[in-house]
Motif scaffolding. Structure first.
Motif, short mmCIF file in Angstrom:
data_model
loop_
_atom_site.label_atom_id
_atom_site.label_comp_id
_atom_site.label_asym_id
_atom_site.label_seq_id
_atom_site.Cartn_x
_atom_site.Cartn_y
_atom_site.Cartn_z
N ALA A 337 0.82 -1.22 0.00
CA ALA A 337 0.00 0.00 0.00
C ALA A 337 0.85 1.27 0.00
O ALA A 337 0.32 2.36 -0.21
CB ALA A 337 -0.92 0.00 1.21
N GLY A 338 2.16 1.15 0.27
CA GLY A 338 3.01 2.32 0.33
C GLY A 338 2.85 3.12 1.60
O GLY A 338 3.13 4.33 1.64
N ALA A 339 2.41 2.46 2.68
CA ALA A 339 2.14 3.15 3.95
C ALA A 339 3.39 3.21 4.83
O ALA A 339 4.30 2.39 4.72
CB ALA A 339 1.02 2.44 4.70
N HIS A 340 3.40 4.18 5.72
CA HIS A 340 4.40 4.23 6.78
C HIS A 340 4.00 3.24 7.87
O HIS A 340 2.81 2.92 8.02
CB HIS A 340 4.46 5.63 7.39
N TRP A 341 4.97 2.77 8.65
CA TRP A 341 4.60 1.88 9.75
C TRP A 341 5.59 1.96 10.90
O TRP A 341 6.74 2.34 10.74
CB TRP A 341 4.43 0.43 9.30
N ALA A 342 5.08 1.57 12.08
CA ALA A 342 5.89 1.45 13.30
C ALA A 342 5.42 0.20 14.04
O ALA A 342 4.25 0.08 14.39
CB ALA A 342 5.74 2.67 14.19
N PHE A 343 6.33 -0.75 14.23
CA PHE A 343 5.96 -2.00 14.89
C PHE A 343 5.79 -1.78 16.39
O PHE A 343 6.38 -0.86 16.98
CB PHE A 343 6.99 -3.10 14.62
N TYR A 344 4.98 -2.62 17.01
CA TYR A 344 4.83 -2.61 18.47
C TYR A 344 5.48 -3.88 19.00
O TYR A 344 5.10 -4.98 18.61
CB TYR A 344 3.35 -2.58 18.87
N ALA A 345 6.46 -3.75 19.89
CA ALA A 345 7.06 -2.52 20.39
C ALA A 345 8.55 -2.78 20.49
O ALA A 345 8.99 -3.94 20.48
CB ALA A 345 6.51 -2.13 21.74
N PHE A 346 9.34 -1.73 20.65
CA PHE A 346 10.78 -1.90 20.72
C PHE A 346 11.26 -1.91 22.17
O PHE A 346 11.13 -0.93 22.89
CB PHE A 346 11.50 -0.79 19.96
N ARG A 347 11.76 -3.06 22.61
CA ARG A 347 12.40 -3.22 23.91
C ARG A 347 11.59 -2.61 25.05
O ARG A 347 12.10 -1.87 25.88
CB ARG A 347 13.83 -2.64 23.88
N GLU A 348 10.32 -3.00 25.09
CA GLU A 348 9.46 -2.47 26.15
C GLU A 348 9.88 -3.05 27.50
O GLU A 348 10.03 -4.27 27.63
CB GLU A 348 8.00 -2.81 25.86
N LYS A 362 10.75 -17.65 27.74
CA LYS A 362 10.32 -16.78 28.83
C LYS A 362 11.42 -15.75 29.09
O LYS A 362 12.60 -16.04 28.99
CB LYS A 362 10.04 -17.58 30.10
N VAL A 363 10.98 -14.56 29.48
CA VAL A 363 11.94 -13.50 29.71
C VAL A 363 12.75 -13.78 30.99
O VAL A 363 12.24 -14.40 31.93
CB VAL A 363 11.23 -12.13 29.80
N ASP A 364 13.99 -13.36 30.99
CA ASP A 364 14.89 -13.53 32.13
C ASP A 364 14.27 -12.92 33.39
O ASP A 364 13.65 -11.86 33.34
CB ASP A 364 16.22 -12.84 31.81
N TRP A 365 14.45 -13.59 34.54
CA TRP A 365 13.88 -13.12 35.80
C TRP A 365 14.35 -11.71 36.15
O TRP A 365 13.65 -10.97 36.85
CB TRP A 365 14.25 -14.07 36.94
N ARG A 366 15.53 -11.33 35.66
CA ARG A 366 16.04 -9.99 35.96
C ARG A 366 15.15 -8.89 35.39
O ARG A 366 15.13 -7.77 35.91
CB ARG A 366 17.46 -9.84 35.40
N TYR A 367 14.42 -9.21 34.33
CA TYR A 367 13.47 -8.26 33.73
C TYR A 367 12.43 -7.84 34.77
O TYR A 367 12.16 -6.66 34.96
CB TYR A 367 12.83 -8.94 32.52
N TRP A 368 11.83 -8.84 35.43
CA TRP A 368 10.77 -8.57 36.40
C TRP A 368 11.34 -7.95 37.68
O TRP A 368 10.71 -7.09 38.29
CB TRP A 368 10.04 -9.87 36.72
N ASP A 369 12.55 -8.37 38.05
CA ASP A 369 13.19 -7.81 39.24
C ASP A 369 13.46 -6.32 39.04
O ASP A 369 13.21 -5.52 39.93
CB ASP A 369 14.50 -8.57 39.50
N ALA A 370 13.95 -5.96 37.86
CA ALA A 370 14.22 -4.55 37.57
C ALA A 370 12.92 -3.74 37.57
O ALA A 370 12.89 -2.60 38.05
CB ALA A 370 14.91 -4.42 36.22
N PRO A 378 17.69 -4.80 32.34
CA PRO A 378 19.06 -5.26 32.11
C PRO A 378 19.19 -6.36 31.05
O PRO A 378 20.30 -6.84 30.78
CB PRO A 378 19.45 -5.83 33.48
N VAL A 379 18.08 -6.79 30.45
CA VAL A 379 18.09 -7.97 29.59
C VAL A 379 18.66 -7.64 28.20
O VAL A 379 18.26 -6.65 27.57
CB VAL A 379 16.68 -8.57 29.46
N THR A 380 19.55 -8.48 27.74
CA THR A 380 20.14 -8.31 26.41
C THR A 380 19.21 -8.87 25.34
O THR A 380 18.62 -9.94 25.53
CB THR A 380 21.50 -9.03 26.34
N ARG A 381 19.10 -8.17 24.24
CA ARG A 381 18.26 -8.61 23.13
C ARG A 381 19.11 -9.06 21.95
O ARG A 381 20.24 -8.61 21.78
CB ARG A 381 17.34 -7.47 22.65
N ASN A 382 18.50 -9.91 21.12
CA ASN A 382 19.14 -10.37 19.89
C ASN A 382 18.10 -10.46 18.78
O ASN A 382 16.94 -10.78 19.04
CB ASN A 382 19.79 -11.74 20.09
#
Length: 399
Positions: A337-348, A362-370, A378-382
């Motif tokens: 369609a030639g539309a602009h876009w923004a994905f949901y979501a970046f490193r929320e 499952k996300v690392d427990w440090r995510y919830w602790d923080a 503190p979680v690293t992404r790839n």
């Protein structure tokens, strides 16, 4: 989003030009398809966050601040029940985040989740706030807020648009089904036109207030019913503003793409049958494209260029089987369609379900602790397979 390099002479002229002239070209940023991500974080993003998004090739970020710690009850507004003036400390925090995004080379779309008399449900005990859509006099408070904010931000470098309100839903308690046909939507609007649930009139009211202090910054308008693809169906015409952008969000079929699906004994899969509007339908690439086409067909019929159409959000829960396929199908339709876009979501840092860099684990427990301690994530992404449909398109659009 990175602007292309300018020849030396052109750059000199741009630097010498007065600020209003430079600002007047802001709509030109949107003349080619722009790809970015949403930032709905609980802490104001730091420089590394914006640099990482830009590093993938994104050119813009849709920035929401409503989860940030406010000076008073509601960030920037002070109190959505009684707006008086912008919170000075909150404004300083917002401007600092905008400056970090600009330094990273990202344009920013400012996207409030709350307005006066319309507090975001997650900051309102989970209750939908319908007050703004019950009395047109309450629109004046929202207009004052946006006039005040535009006055403060009109000269802020890097702003690409004001997204007036995230996912408005004046129809929700106004007697219109979320799954209504285009004809039913138009009939409903004929009864509501001129009243407090008249979304196009509300937007025009806010835009007039903004244009009193800022004639140049583009304005992004979400469709009704939570920015649904069919939400523009009852709009008789585009807004009376040459720098308006029209935005929809895409999470359909919600029974499939949302987190509760994973808790079912037998989750719905994609592609496949899923309940939608009271009946089961087969959802696949063709059905996704047909759903999104509602917005693009409306635009084409009313002379709105594809370059003024935006998918401000889209996504699926990352642990869904074939989430990547769903993302690819959505993006295929948007790109066609030639539309602009923004994905949901970046490193929320407050909700991991649509953070595709985390993969399916499952996300690392440090995510919830923080989160519990109010500390940075503190979680690293790839960039794994779940993120690939987005990553490859961001990289292809790198400037």
């Amino acid at each position: 989003m990175r602007l292309p390099s300018l020849p030396t002479l052109a750059l000199s002229l741009a630097l010498a030009a007065p600020l209003p002239a430079a600002a007047a070209d802001l709509i030109g940023f949107w003349d080619a398809p722009r790809h970015g991500g949403n930032s709905f974080n609980r802490l104001p993003p730091d420089a590394a966050y914006f640099q990482a998004l830009r590093g993938y090739g994104a050119s813009w970020v849709r920035l929401s601040y409503d989860k940030w710690k406010p000076e008073r009850r509601d960030f920037l507004i002070g109190d959505a029940d009684d707006y008086r003036q912008l919170s000075a400390p909150d404004l300083k925090t917002l401007k600092a985040a905008l400056a970090r995004a600009d330094a990273a080379g990202l344009k920013t779309v400012v996207a409030p989740l709350s307005l006066p008399y319309s507090r975001w449900a997650q900051n309102n005990g989970g209750r939908f706030d319908d007050r703004l859509w019950q009395d047109r006099e309450r629109w004046d408070a929202a207009a004052r807020f946006w006039r005040d904010l535009a006055r403060e931000l009109k000269d802020q470098p890097g702003i690409a648009a004001y997204n007036l309100i995230n996912e408005p839903a004046p129809e929700k308690q106004g007697g219109l089904s979320e799954y209504a046909s285009a004809g039913e939507r138009r009939d409903w609007y004929a009864r509501q036109r001129g009243g407090a649930r008249d979304l196009p009139a509300f937007y025009q009211h806010i835009v007039r207030a903004i244009r009193e202090v800022d004639p140049d910054t583009p304005i992004m308008l979400d469709a009704g019913w939570y920015a649904s693809a069919g939400g523009f169906a009852y709009w008789p015409a585009p807004l009376d503003d040459a720098k308006a952008l029209y935005s929809v969000h895409m999470y359909e079929p919600y029974q499939v793409t949302s987190a509760p699906n994973l808790k079912r004994a037998k989750p719905y899969v994609y592609p496949g049958p899923a309940p939608y509007g009271g009946r089961d339908e087969i959802w696949n690439r063709e059905r996704v494209g047909a759903h999104l086409a509602q917005a693009f067909d409306w635009a084409k019929a009313r002379g709105v260029p594809a370059a003024r159409m935006v998918a401000g959000e889209f996504g699926c829960v990352r642990q869904l089987d074939d989430c990547a396929r769903y993302l690819d199908d959505v993006l295929t339709a948007l790109d066609r369609a030639g539309a602009h876009w923004a994905f949901y979501a970046f490193r929320e840092d407050a909700w991991d379900a649509m953070d595709y860099e985390l993969g399916k684990k499952k996300v690392d427990w440090r995510y919830w602790d923080a989160m519990e301690q109010g500390k940075p994530d503190p979680v690293t992404r790839n960039a794994g397979p779940e993120f690939e449909p987005i990553r490859k398109r961001l990289a292809a659009g790198r400037e």
